[in-house]
Each structure stands twice: as C-alpha cells, then as structure tokens.
Design a protein around this motif. Structure first.
Motif, PDB file in Angstrom:
ATOM      1  N   PRO A  69       0.840  -1.204   0.000  1.00 27.12           N
ATOM      2  CA  PRO A  69       0.000   0.000   0.000  1.00 27.12           C
ATOM      3  C   PRO A  69       0.869   1.246   0.000  1.00 27.12           C
ATOM      4  O   PRO A  69       2.012   1.235   0.484  1.00 27.12           O
ATOM      5  CB  PRO A  69      -0.798  -0.128   1.308  1.00 27.12           C
ATOM      6  N   LEU A  70       0.348   2.328  -0.537  1.00 23.57           N
ATOM      7  CA  LEU A  70       1.145   3.540  -0.709  1.00 23.57           C
ATOM      8  C   LEU A  70       1.232   4.388   0.547  1.00 23.57           C
ATOM      9  O   LEU A  70       2.258   4.994   0.825  1.00 23.57           O
ATOM     10  CB  LEU A  70       0.556   4.382  -1.857  1.00 23.57           C
ATOM     11  N   THR A  71       0.151   4.453   1.324  1.00 26.03           N
ATOM     12  CA  THR A  71       0.133   5.374   2.454  1.00 26.03           C
ATOM     13  C   THR A  71       0.881   4.800   3.654  1.00 26.03           C
ATOM     14  O   THR A  71       0.799   3.598   3.935  1.00 26.03           O
ATOM     15  CB  THR A  71      -1.311   5.690   2.874  1.00 26.03           C
ATOM     16  N   PRO A  72       1.612   5.646   4.386  1.00 22.54           N
ATOM     17  CA  PRO A  72       2.344   5.184   5.572  1.00 22.54           C
ATOM     18  C   PRO A  72       1.428   4.542   6.615  1.00 22.54           C
ATOM     19  O   PRO A  72       1.834   3.582   7.279  1.00 22.54           O
ATOM     20  CB  PRO A  72       2.979   6.467   6.107  1.00 22.54           C
ATOM     21  N   ILE A  95       4.176   4.867  12.688  1.00 25.33           N
ATOM     22  CA  ILE A  95       5.500   4.270  12.803  1.00 25.33           C
ATOM     23  C   ILE A  95       5.518   2.986  12.001  1.00 25.33           C
ATOM     24  O   ILE A  95       4.635   2.132  12.145  1.00 25.33           O
ATOM     25  CB  ILE A  95       5.871   3.999  14.269  1.00 25.33           C
ATOM     26  N   ILE A  96       6.529   2.874  11.148  1.00 24.11           N
ATOM     27  CA  ILE A  96       6.657   1.736  10.245  1.00 24.11           C
ATOM     28  C   ILE A  96       7.896   0.935  10.634  1.00 24.11           C
ATOM     29  O   ILE A  96       8.973   1.502  10.861  1.00 24.11           O
ATOM     30  CB  ILE A  96       6.778   2.204   8.783  1.00 24.11           C
ATOM     31  N   GLY A  97       7.750  -0.375  10.722  1.00 26.10           N
ATOM     32  CA  GLY A  97       8.882  -1.242  11.026  1.00 26.10           C
ATOM     33  C   GLY A  97       9.780  -1.434   9.822  1.00 26.10           C
ATOM     34  O   GLY A  97       9.623  -0.778   8.783  1.00 26.10           O
ATOM     35  N   ASP A  98      10.722  -2.349   9.942  1.00 27.31           N
ATOM     36  CA  ASP A  98      11.639  -2.664   8.849  1.00 27.31           C
ATOM     37  C   ASP A  98      11.010  -3.721   7.943  1.00 27.31           C
ATOM     38  O   ASP A  98      10.604  -4.790   8.406  1.00 27.31           O
ATOM     39  CB  ASP A  98      12.959  -3.209   9.402  1.00 27.31           C
ATOM     40  N   GLN A  99      10.950  -3.432   6.651  1.00 28.88           N
ATOM     41  CA  GLN A  99      10.377  -4.389   5.709  1.00 28.88           C
ATOM     42  C   GLN A  99      11.267  -5.620   5.612  1.00 28.88           C
ATOM     43  O   GLN A  99      12.486  -5.512   5.424  1.00 28.88           O
ATOM     44  CB  GLN A  99      10.211  -3.739   4.342  1.00 28.88           C
ATOM     45  N   ASN A 140      -2.610  -0.513  14.841  1.00 24.32           N
ATOM     46  CA  ASN A 140      -3.236  -0.975  13.605  1.00 24.32           C
ATOM     47  C   ASN A 140      -3.006  -2.451  13.325  1.00 24.32           C
ATOM     48  O   ASN A 140      -3.714  -3.044  12.515  1.00 24.32           O
ATOM     49  CB  ASN A 140      -2.707  -0.163  12.421  1.00 24.32           C
ATOM     50  N   SER A 141      -2.000  -3.049  13.964  1.00 24.38           N
ATOM     51  CA  SER A 141      -1.642  -4.426  13.646  1.00 24.38           C
ATOM     52  C   SER A 141      -1.315  -5.187  14.925  1.00 24.38           C
ATOM     53  O   SER A 141      -0.894  -4.601  15.927  1.00 24.38           O
ATOM     54  CB  SER A 141      -0.427  -4.471  12.719  1.00 24.38           C
ATOM     55  N   VAL A 142      -1.495  -6.491  14.861  1.00 23.74           N
ATOM     56  CA  VAL A 142      -1.114  -7.363  15.964  1.00 23.74           C
ATOM     57  C   VAL A 142       0.336  -7.780  15.765  1.00 23.74           C
ATOM     58  O   VAL A 142       0.695  -8.318  14.721  1.00 23.74           O
ATOM     59  CB  VAL A 142      -2.023  -8.601  16.022  1.00 23.74           C
ATOM     60  N   LEU A 143       1.171  -7.514  16.761  1.00 26.72           N
ATOM     61  CA  LEU A 143       2.587  -7.872  16.669  1.00 26.72           C
ATOM     62  C   LEU A 143       2.816  -9.218  17.332  1.00 26.72           C
ATOM     63  O   LEU A 143       2.367  -9.458  18.456  1.00 26.72           O
ATOM     64  CB  LEU A 143       3.459  -6.798  17.309  1.00 26.72           C
ATOM     65  N   LYS A 144       3.535 -10.104  16.616  1.00 27.87           N
ATOM     66  CA  LYS A 144       3.714 -11.474  17.085  1.00 27.87           C
ATOM     67  C   LYS A 144       5.130 -11.955  16.755  1.00 27.87           C
ATOM     68  O   LYS A 144       5.867 -11.305  16.025  1.00 27.87           O
ATOM     69  CB  LYS A 144       2.694 -12.396  16.402  1.00 27.87           C
ATOM     70  N   LYS A 145       5.467 -13.118  17.306  1.00 26.90           N
ATOM     71  CA  LYS A 145       6.709 -13.777  16.915  1.00 26.90           C
ATOM     72  C   LYS A 145       6.543 -14.323  15.498  1.00 26.90           C
ATOM     73  O   LYS A 145       5.427 -14.609  15.051  1.00 26.90           O
ATOM     74  CB  LYS A 145       7.038 -14.912  17.879  1.00 26.90           C
ATOM     75  N   ILE A 146       7.661 -14.506  14.837  1.00 20.63           N
ATOM     76  CA  ILE A 146       7.598 -14.895  13.428  1.00 20.63           C
ATOM     77  C   ILE A 146       6.971 -16.272  13.234  1.00 20.63           C
ATOM     78  O   ILE A 146       6.310 -16.535  12.222  1.00 20.63           O
ATOM     79  CB  ILE A 146       9.003 -14.834  12.783  1.00 20.63           C
TER      80      ILE A 146
END
Length: 238
Positions: A69-72, A95-99, A140-146
């Motif tokens: 997606p384009l928007t931050p 805030i955006i993490g590392d892709q 906005n997102s659920v953060l989890k282990k990989i």
C-alpha cells in the motif's frame, strides 16, 4: 506574528503491553495570536528479547502484480493522531517497522520490529492559540513472533548450513528454480550434490529416489529427512 518558544514536555507513554512501549514528546515551537505550532516526536521501543513482526496486506495491480500500500498509515503498526489539529486533513504520525523478505500465504508481507529497536518519527502541526493538543494512539496491527505466521517458503528461509542428527553430518542447502525441475533444493554434503524436487508447500523428494523425503518445519527452521525403510533424521540449521 508569532513568538518562537521551545518548550519540551516529558515523554508520555500511550501504550505499554507485551514488551512494546509507545510514547510521544511534544515541543511547543512557536506561539501565535491565532495558532500555536508544535513538534511531535513519536517513539516505539521493543523491550522483548526477541523480534516482533506484523503483516501488511499486499494489493494486486492491473498487471496482476502484488504491491505494498502507498500510504504510511497502511504500512505502519501504530499511529498517533492530533484530534484538534487545524490542518486540512488533520495531522498524525505512523510508525513503520523494517520491511522483511518474509511473505505469508495470505498475500501479506511481514515488517520487523527489532529486539531492543527504537523507532522514531517526527511531524509538526498547529492548534488554535492557547489550546492544549488532544493526542490519541491506535494500534493498527497485531505484533507477534515470526513462528506465529503462516509463512510462504522462501530462499531466505531455506538457504543455509545444517547439521544432521544422524552422524553430525554437515549439510548445505540452497534453494533454486529451473524450467526443467521447477522449485528444488540443492544439497551439498562432503563435496557431493543431491537435488530435491518440491512436491508441496513444505515437502521435497530426492530426484531419482522417491523413497527419500525432506519436510521443512517452519516452527524451528529445520528439515526432517525420512526414508522408506524407516530412517528419520533432523537437519538443524546452524
């Protein structure tokens, strides 16, 4: 006319859960007759002893290609909003993490919040003179282990050096693709090479020997080697 004033507030924590801390700092940059100007600094800190990940949906374009997606805001995992900003569309900061290079089977890509990593964003905004900014935070997102994601197999996951539980044999695996074989693995052991042809998402069969099977275990990045005569070995990534 405005008067330049630098007045910094202490960090205010707006989220502190599961090892993730999000805070902001306001700096009153200028006071004016009609509007006051602020600088907003947003910080996110992963206090866990492991990386956190979140997934971002990919969108298919007219050529059938999957794109970010384009928007931050759509790529970020949290956003702080200034509810009473005088900006035309309001102001806020995502805030955006590392892709990463990890994709899921649900057409999403993973972004990484590094262990101990601090992520900072900055923006400016204005409010009516003398009015205190109203600031809110949303996750906005659920953060989890990989290992909690249904990852699509990639060369980055498969490639590397392994040690077999049968005899401590060292093995190198390299993922490849060709028109003749499709997706396959190259196993190099003691200078000899063997080819494993992909049969399913996580299963590979030895070329010219269907009695030998490799199964990739996403949970611990290992392979299970099995033969038709009952031999089973674990190949552990090193």
């Amino acid at each position: 006319m405005s008067t330049t004033t630098i007045f910094s507030q202490e960090d205010k924590i707006v989220y502190n859960r599961d090892g993730l801390k999000i805070s902001y700092q306001l700096i009153l940059e200028a006071e004016g007759k009609k509007k006051d100007k602020y600088i907003l600094l947003v910080n996110a800190l992963n206090e866990n002893n492991y990386d956190l990940y979140y997934d971002v949906p990919l969108y298919k374009n007219n050529q059938g290609q999957w794109n970010l997606p384009l928007t931050p805001q759509e790529r970020g995992f949290t956003k702080i909003d200034i509810r009473n900003s005088t900006g035309l569309f309001g102001n806020g900061q995502s805030i955006i993490g590392d892709q990463s290079n990890f994709f899921t089977n649900n057409h999403t890509i993973l972004f990484n919040i590094r262990q101990g990593g601090v992520y900072t964003q900055e923006t400016t905004f204005k409010v009516k003179s003398g009015v205190k900014p109203i600031i809110t935070n949303s996750i906005n997102s659920v953060l989890k282990k990989i290992d909690e994601f249904d990852l699509m197999l990639s060369a980055e996951m498969l490639n590397g050096n392994y040690v077999s539980s049968c005899g401590n044999i060292r093995i190198n695996i390299s993922a490849s693709n060709s028109e003749a074989r499709g997706d396959f693995l190259i196993q190099t052991t003691n200078g000899s090479q063997f080819f494993w042809i992909k049969k399913s998402e996580t299963t590979f069969v030895r070329e010219n020997n269907s009695g030998l099977t490799l199964t990739y275990n996403k949970s611990d990045n290992s392979f299970t080697y099995s033969s038709s005569d009952g031999i089973v070995c674990d190949w552990i990534k090193k």
